[in-house]
Design a protein around this motif. Sequence first.
Motif: not given
Length: 494
Positions: A130-152
Amino acid sequence: MTGDNPLNLDETAEWAGLWWLSDRPHERLPGVLRYDGSGGLSLSLIGAFEDRIMSHPRPGVTAVHEGRQTWDVIHGVAEQREITLLQCVPTGGKRTMFARVESPDKQIVTATFAVIGVHANGEVDPVFSAMEISIEDLGVWASSSVFEGHMGTSDGKFDGTGTISAKPVENVSVTVDGTEYHLSHTHTLPFFDHRKGSTIGRMRDTVAIRVIPSAPSSLAGAMEAARQLQDLIAVAMHRAAGLIWLRLAVAGTASVLPDGSPAPRRYAHVLYSPAALGRHDAKAVNEHQAFFTCGVLPFEEVVPRWCEVHERLQASINMILGLRYAPARFVENNLLTAVGAAEVLHRGLRIDEKPFPQAQFRTMREAMLSQVPAEHRDRFRRAVRNDPTLRDRLLALAARPDSQAMAVLVPNAELWAKRTTQARNDLAHEGTTRSHSSLELVAVVNVTTAVVILNVLHEIGLSSEQQREIVRNHPQLRATSQAGRQWFGRGKAD
């Protein structure tokens, strides 16, 4: 993902160990392998492999010839890792023959690839599962994130409270011709960095694509998979997409621990100079600068389409991406590249647009040949072909994407095709483009490039609404559309 951390291609590293030619495992030399963080690999040896080219014309006689030997593979062990160097060339060193003081030789060897973590017998040795690949701006292109933010808030105003939380994102996968593609997130645990003047809380979300072929793959296969996905992100983001890291799962290393749980898989890390080097800590682009993300075309839909389109239209895609990765300094070079990409794309799309019915064309050609002297007929026959002209090809490309999007980009397609054809022909046949100003040539290049891109996006399934959104609101294509209306507007005279 498990296993040791990937090696970023933009970071320096070195390994001190023992090295040997793959066909001489008992002749080992100490040395240090250095990676410069820009794709350069240099092995400094204490001692030297024999790099002279010699022959033995008769017993007891050795002839030394010009040039130096090169080596396909050098193996090494360093810091408890197996290492493979590929495409190795001696570039310097120092021999100490006949020296007053005896000391070891020194040799410098450069390599094109280093695979840290395995001994492979070459670029086509199928040792990876198998191969695993990291590419610039892949996170933006994926349009998903493990993070959520909330301001009170309190009474409608921010009250200084807030949270950042992490929630695992389910991996998305798709299988194409037996090869699995997985879009995966990996996040670190919370870490508090206590400084003398402040405290910083940190977590990191890393997005990568894991590719699992149906049979063990080689380094060459992994490189091809990385390039295919790198091209996808470059097209989607409309910019050079640098490779950040590439690591490979070594086949046959899966095992279990004494308690029955699976042991971490063994990985090998690839260091080399990719088409574009990724900067792992550089700021990502804004999502609005992308042509599309997985929020528009889901991962499981776009990957199968891209695999087919990339294989069929690879030459044209390469030419257009060349304008993103290494744009020429002179507009004439870009003109030839953009128009050439359009011609190649038209052929790749297999648009059957013969100017004349084939039977009618054969009759006309034979009639013409009968008027040509016999000694010139072969040349004339090769010159007369039933193929569309460049202008025909450009107009056919302009007719494929969404018509409203094309009307915004180039209102008068006939005029654009005419002026583009004239510019290319004048440059190729006369060595000048006197009938075009430099500003018009820039417009020709940019509009032609945009037409090719819209055709590629159309082929991978971007909807008509999305195509219209791009030409109207994407910063670069909006500017290109303005130039298209200026130089190829409906009010322009033919």
